[in-house]
Design a protein around this motif. Structure first.
Motif, PDB file in Angstrom:
ATOM      1  N   GLY A 142      14.296   5.367   6.404  1.00 49.77           N
ATOM      2  CA  GLY A 142      13.491   5.537   5.198  1.00 49.77           C
ATOM      3  C   GLY A 142      14.332   5.487   3.941  1.00 49.77           C
ATOM      4  O   GLY A 142      15.502   5.855   3.941  1.00 49.77           O
ATOM      5  N   SER A 143      13.700   5.033   2.843  1.00 50.10           N
ATOM      6  CA  SER A 143      14.338   5.028   1.543  1.00 50.10           C
ATOM      7  C   SER A 143      13.240   5.120   0.487  1.00 50.10           C
ATOM      8  O   SER A 143      12.048   5.171   0.811  1.00 50.10           O
ATOM      9  N   VAL A 144      13.636   5.166  -0.792  1.00 50.25           N
ATOM     10  CA  VAL A 144      12.656   5.380  -1.863  1.00 50.25           C
ATOM     11  C   VAL A 144      12.440   4.117  -2.693  1.00 50.25           C
ATOM     12  O   VAL A 144      13.270   3.215  -2.698  1.00 50.25           O
ATOM     13  N   HIS A 145      11.315   4.099  -3.418  1.00 48.54           N
ATOM     14  CA  HIS A 145      10.908   3.005  -4.309  1.00 48.54           C
ATOM     15  C   HIS A 145      10.699   1.702  -3.519  1.00 48.54           C
ATOM     16  O   HIS A 145      11.418   0.722  -3.684  1.00 48.54           O
ATOM     17  N   ASP A 146       9.679   1.685  -2.659  1.00 52.53           N
ATOM     18  CA  ASP A 146       9.532   0.522  -1.777  1.00 52.53           C
ATOM     19  C   ASP A 146       8.615  -0.562  -2.344  1.00 52.53           C
ATOM     20  O   ASP A 146       7.735  -0.302  -3.164  1.00 52.53           O
ATOM     21  N   VAL A 147       8.869  -1.773  -1.852  1.00 47.95           N
ATOM     22  CA  VAL A 147       7.982  -2.909  -2.105  1.00 47.95           C
ATOM     23  C   VAL A 147       7.493  -3.473  -0.773  1.00 47.95           C
ATOM     24  O   VAL A 147       7.305  -4.672  -0.610  1.00 47.95           O
ATOM     25  N   ILE A 148       7.276  -2.576   0.195  1.00 47.24           N
ATOM     26  CA  ILE A 148       6.750  -3.000   1.494  1.00 47.24           C
ATOM     27  C   ILE A 148       5.304  -2.558   1.686  1.00 47.24           C
ATOM     28  O   ILE A 148       4.536  -3.211   2.390  1.00 47.24           O
ATOM     29  N   GLY A 149       4.922  -1.458   1.068  1.00 44.48           N
ATOM     30  CA  GLY A 149       3.535  -1.014   1.157  1.00 44.48           C
ATOM     31  C   GLY A 149       2.678  -1.751   0.137  1.00 44.48           C
ATOM     32  O   GLY A 149       3.191  -2.452  -0.741  1.00 44.48           O
ATOM     33  N   THR A 150       1.410  -1.601   0.237  1.00 43.79           N
ATOM     34  CA  THR A 150       0.505  -2.238  -0.715  1.00 43.79           C
ATOM     35  C   THR A 150       0.097  -1.204  -1.759  1.00 43.79           C
ATOM     36  O   THR A 150       0.776  -0.993  -2.735  1.00 43.79           O
ATOM     37  N   ARG A 151      -0.977  -0.524  -1.553  1.00 43.37           N
ATOM     38  CA  ARG A 151      -1.464   0.580  -2.381  1.00 43.37           C
ATOM     39  C   ARG A 151      -2.634   1.164  -1.617  1.00 43.37           C
ATOM     40  O   ARG A 151      -3.377   0.417  -0.965  1.00 43.37           O
ATOM     41  N   CYS A 152      -2.833   2.457  -1.657  1.00 43.86           N
ATOM     42  CA  CYS A 152      -4.005   3.005  -0.985  1.00 43.86           C
ATOM     43  C   CYS A 152      -5.250   2.485  -1.704  1.00 43.86           C
ATOM     44  O   CYS A 152      -5.273   2.367  -2.927  1.00 43.86           O
ATOM     45  N   ASP A 153      -6.272   2.149  -0.934  1.00 49.61           N
ATOM     46  CA  ASP A 153      -7.436   1.470  -1.506  1.00 49.61           C
ATOM     47  C   ASP A 153      -8.716   1.896  -0.797  1.00 49.61           C
ATOM     48  O   ASP A 153      -8.675   2.363   0.336  1.00 49.61           O
ATOM     49  N   PRO A 154      -9.858   1.724  -1.443  1.00 49.58           N
ATOM     50  CA  PRO A 154     -11.114   2.182  -0.842  1.00 49.58           C
ATOM     51  C   PRO A 154     -11.596   1.285   0.287  1.00 49.58           C
ATOM     52  O   PRO A 154     -12.379   1.722   1.141  1.00 49.58           O
ATOM     53  N   TYR A 155     -11.140   0.048   0.330  1.00 51.99           N
ATOM     54  CA  TYR A 155     -11.610  -0.889   1.341  1.00 51.99           C
ATOM     55  C   TYR A 155     -11.035  -0.561   2.721  1.00 51.99           C
ATOM     56  O   TYR A 155     -11.754  -0.593   3.722  1.00 51.99           O
ATOM     57  N   THR A 156      -9.743  -0.230   2.758  1.00 49.27           N
ATOM     58  CA  THR A 156      -9.138   0.151   4.028  1.00 49.27           C
ATOM     59  C   THR A 156      -9.693   1.482   4.511  1.00 49.27           C
ATOM     60  O   THR A 156      -9.931   1.679   5.710  1.00 49.27           O
ATOM     61  N   GLY A 157      -9.926   2.407   3.578  1.00 56.15           N
ATOM     62  CA  GLY A 157     -10.546   3.673   3.951  1.00 56.15           C
ATOM     63  C   GLY A 157     -11.924   3.473   4.549  1.00 56.15           C
ATOM     64  O   GLY A 157     -12.285   4.111   5.553  1.00 56.15           O
ATOM     65  N   GLN A 158     -12.696   2.593   3.943  1.00 58.78           N
ATOM     66  CA  GLN A 158     -14.031   2.288   4.469  1.00 58.78           C
ATOM     67  C   GLN A 158     -13.930   1.669   5.859  1.00 58.78           C
ATOM     68  O   GLN A 158     -14.710   1.981   6.758  1.00 58.78           O
ATOM     69  N   LEU A 159     -12.928   0.798   6.040  1.00 58.86           N
ATOM     70  CA  LEU A 159     -12.735   0.120   7.321  1.00 58.86           C
ATOM     71  C   LEU A 159     -12.352   1.092   8.429  1.00 58.86           C
ATOM     72  O   LEU A 159     -12.898   1.043   9.537  1.00 58.86           O
ATOM     73  N   LEU A 160     -11.421   2.001   8.145  1.00 59.38           N
ATOM     74  CA  LEU A 160     -10.872   2.863   9.191  1.00 59.38           C
ATOM     75  C   LEU A 160     -11.674   4.130   9.433  1.00 59.38           C
ATOM     76  O   LEU A 160     -11.724   4.632  10.561  1.00 59.38           O
ATOM     77  N   SER A 161     -12.281   4.662   8.368  1.00 63.12           N
ATOM     78  CA  SER A 161     -12.971   5.949   8.534  1.00 63.12           C
ATOM     79  C   SER A 161     -14.423   5.932   8.083  1.00 63.12           C
ATOM     80  O   SER A 161     -15.130   6.926   8.255  1.00 63.12           O
ATOM     81  N   GLY A 162     -14.860   4.837   7.476  1.00 68.43           N
ATOM     82  CA  GLY A 162     -16.246   4.748   7.020  1.00 68.43           C
ATOM     83  C   GLY A 162     -16.541   5.615   5.813  1.00 68.43           C
ATOM     84  O   GLY A 162     -17.696   5.933   5.542  1.00 68.43           O
ATOM     85  N   THR A 163     -15.478   5.996   5.074  1.00 72.02           N
ATOM     86  CA  THR A 163     -15.674   6.855   3.902  1.00 72.02           C
ATOM     87  C   THR A 163     -15.359   6.091   2.625  1.00 72.02           C
ATOM     88  O   THR A 163     -14.510   5.202   2.602  1.00 72.02           O
ATOM     89  N   SER A 164     -16.043   6.465   1.549  1.00 72.92           N
ATOM     90  CA  SER A 164     -15.801   5.868   0.238  1.00 72.92           C
ATOM     91  C   SER A 164     -15.039   6.869  -0.622  1.00 72.92           C
ATOM     92  O   SER A 164     -15.588   7.896  -1.021  1.00 72.92           O
ATOM     93  N   TYR A 165     -13.780   6.559  -0.899  1.00 71.98           N
ATOM     94  CA  TYR A 165     -12.943   7.439  -1.719  1.00 71.98           C
ATOM     95  C   TYR A 165     -12.550   6.676  -2.977  1.00 71.98           C
ATOM     96  O   TYR A 165     -11.974   5.593  -2.906  1.00 71.98           O
ATOM     97  N   HIS A 166     -12.865   7.233  -4.155  1.00 68.02           N
ATOM     98  CA  HIS A 166     -12.772   6.475  -5.399  1.00 68.02           C
ATOM     99  C   HIS A 166     -11.518   6.755  -6.218  1.00 68.02           C
ATOM    100  O   HIS A 166     -11.341   6.172  -7.286  1.00 68.02           O
ATOM    101  N   HIS A 167     -10.635   7.651  -5.745  1.00 65.90           N
ATOM    102  CA  HIS A 167      -9.455   7.994  -6.539  1.00 65.90           C
ATOM    103  C   HIS A 167      -8.162   7.610  -5.830  1.00 65.90           C
ATOM    104  O   HIS A 167      -7.122   8.228  -6.040  1.00 65.90           O
ATOM    105  N   CYS A 168      -8.247   6.559  -5.013  1.00 65.59           N
ATOM    106  CA  CYS A 168      -7.052   5.963  -4.433  1.00 65.59           C
ATOM    107  C   CYS A 168      -6.376   5.109  -5.507  1.00 65.59           C
ATOM    108  O   CYS A 168      -6.938   4.853  -6.582  1.00 65.59           O
ATOM    109  N   CYS A 169      -5.154   4.664  -5.220  1.00 62.65           N
ATOM    110  CA  CYS A 169      -4.364   3.989  -6.256  1.00 62.65           C
ATOM    111  C   CYS A 169      -4.996   2.678  -6.725  1.00 62.65           C
ATOM    112  O   CYS A 169      -4.942   2.344  -7.911  1.00 62.65           O
ATOM    113  N   HIS A 170      -5.594   1.928  -5.816  1.00 58.73           N
ATOM    114  CA  HIS A 170      -6.236   0.675  -6.223  1.00 58.73           C
ATOM    115  C   HIS A 170      -7.332   0.945  -7.248  1.00 58.73           C
ATOM    116  O   HIS A 170      -7.411   0.278  -8.285  1.00 58.73           O
TER     117      HIS A 170
END
Length: 288
Positions: A142-170
């Motif tokens: 592990g290290s800091v300041h990565d460019v490998i992740g994307t950003r937390c987003d409501p679409y992936t949350g909807q896909l994996l858990s069926g929930t709508s969360y509106h204060h993710c980074c996207h």
């Protein structure tokens, strides 16, 4: 997630194939290195001219003129942030995390640059100071300041858990850019892109190759500082995952604000700054 069991037996020369020495895909030796000593001298004369506080689980934008510096600061507690940057005059020119990763590596620090999207492919910002540069890579990779992740987003949350969360980074970045540039949410969302995960501690698991996060080592007073190579609009989300030690995209984790500060070295210094030229590729793509 357990490592996958191979369907096929290893060939007799498996060890030989695995032992092939890797080759760096994009050797950076031909890149012009930033003049960090010159930038450090310039920074000494710069005065703070602007700032914006990014509230927990929210986003904010600020403009940074070419030749100025901007700093992202931890101010109250361990907190990671998702960073987007755009050309202020043309939002279609934006940070290209994938090409930045290919040129500099999975995690960025002092001397690395944030490169723009095609067809310009030029430095948008140069990292000039990083109070977490001592961390390096830990025993988990592990290290800091990565460019490998994307950003937390409501679409992936909807896909994996069926929930709508509106204060993710996207969503935070979408709202912030819409407010800052007077755009509709739909128009702003089209410009939100993969991020630099500021202060976030991440890597890939050695057995399954999965993207992991762990508690950020950031503490109040730590900062990551940049030199703006072109006129920038800077967008930052204070991630709902807090220090990302447990989860993201929820209201369960303690979160803190982040601060963006702008430092101006003066009119003469800004006038002397030469923004990097866009890529010289002729864009004919082999036709004509």
């Amino acid at each position: 997630m357990k490592p996958k069991t191979p369907e096929f037996a290893a060939p007799s020369d498996a060890a030989e194939r695995r032992a092939v020495v890797p080759v760096v895909c994009y050797p950076p030796e031909t890149l012009t290195p930033p003049n960090l000593k010159g930038l450090a001298r310039l920074r000494q004369s710069a005065k703070k001219t602007d700032e914006v506080t990014v509230a927990p689980r929210d986003g904010a934008c600020i403009d940074v003129p070419a030749g100025c510096f901007f700093r992202i600061v931890s101010v109250e507690g361990a907190q990671v942030g998702d960073l987007n940057i755009w050309n202020s005059a043309d939002l279609t020119e934006r940070f290209y995390s994938g090409k930045t990763r290919a040129l500099h590596g999975t995690h960025l620090s002092t001397g690395d640059r944030m490169w723009s999207s095609f067809p310009t492919l030029r430095p948008m910002a140069t990292i000039t100071a990083d109070t977490l540069d001592w961390y390096g890579f830990d025993a988990f990779g592990g290290s800091v300041h990565d460019v490998i992740g994307t950003r937390c987003d409501p679409y992936t949350g909807q896909l994996l858990s069926g929930t709508s969360y509106h204060h993710c980074c996207h969503s935070n970045l979408t709202r912030a850019l819409a407010d800052h540039c007077n755009l509709t949410l739909s128009d702003a969302e089209a410009h939100v892109h993969d991020v630099l995960n500021v202060f976030m501690c991440t890597g890939f698991t050695r057995d399954t190759g999965q993207y992991f996060m762990k508690a950020s080592p950031v503490r109040p007073g730590d900062y990551l500082e940049f030199h703006a190579e072109i006129d920038l609009t800077v967008g930052l989300s204070a991630c709902p995952g807090g220090d990302c030690s447990q989860e993201h995209s929820s209201d369960a984790t303690t979160c803190y604000p982040l601060l963006i500060e702008v430092f101006d070295p003066g009119k003469a210094a800004r006038a002397a700054h030469s923004p990097p030229a866009p890529s010289s590729y002729d864009r004919t793509h082999g036709v004509g």
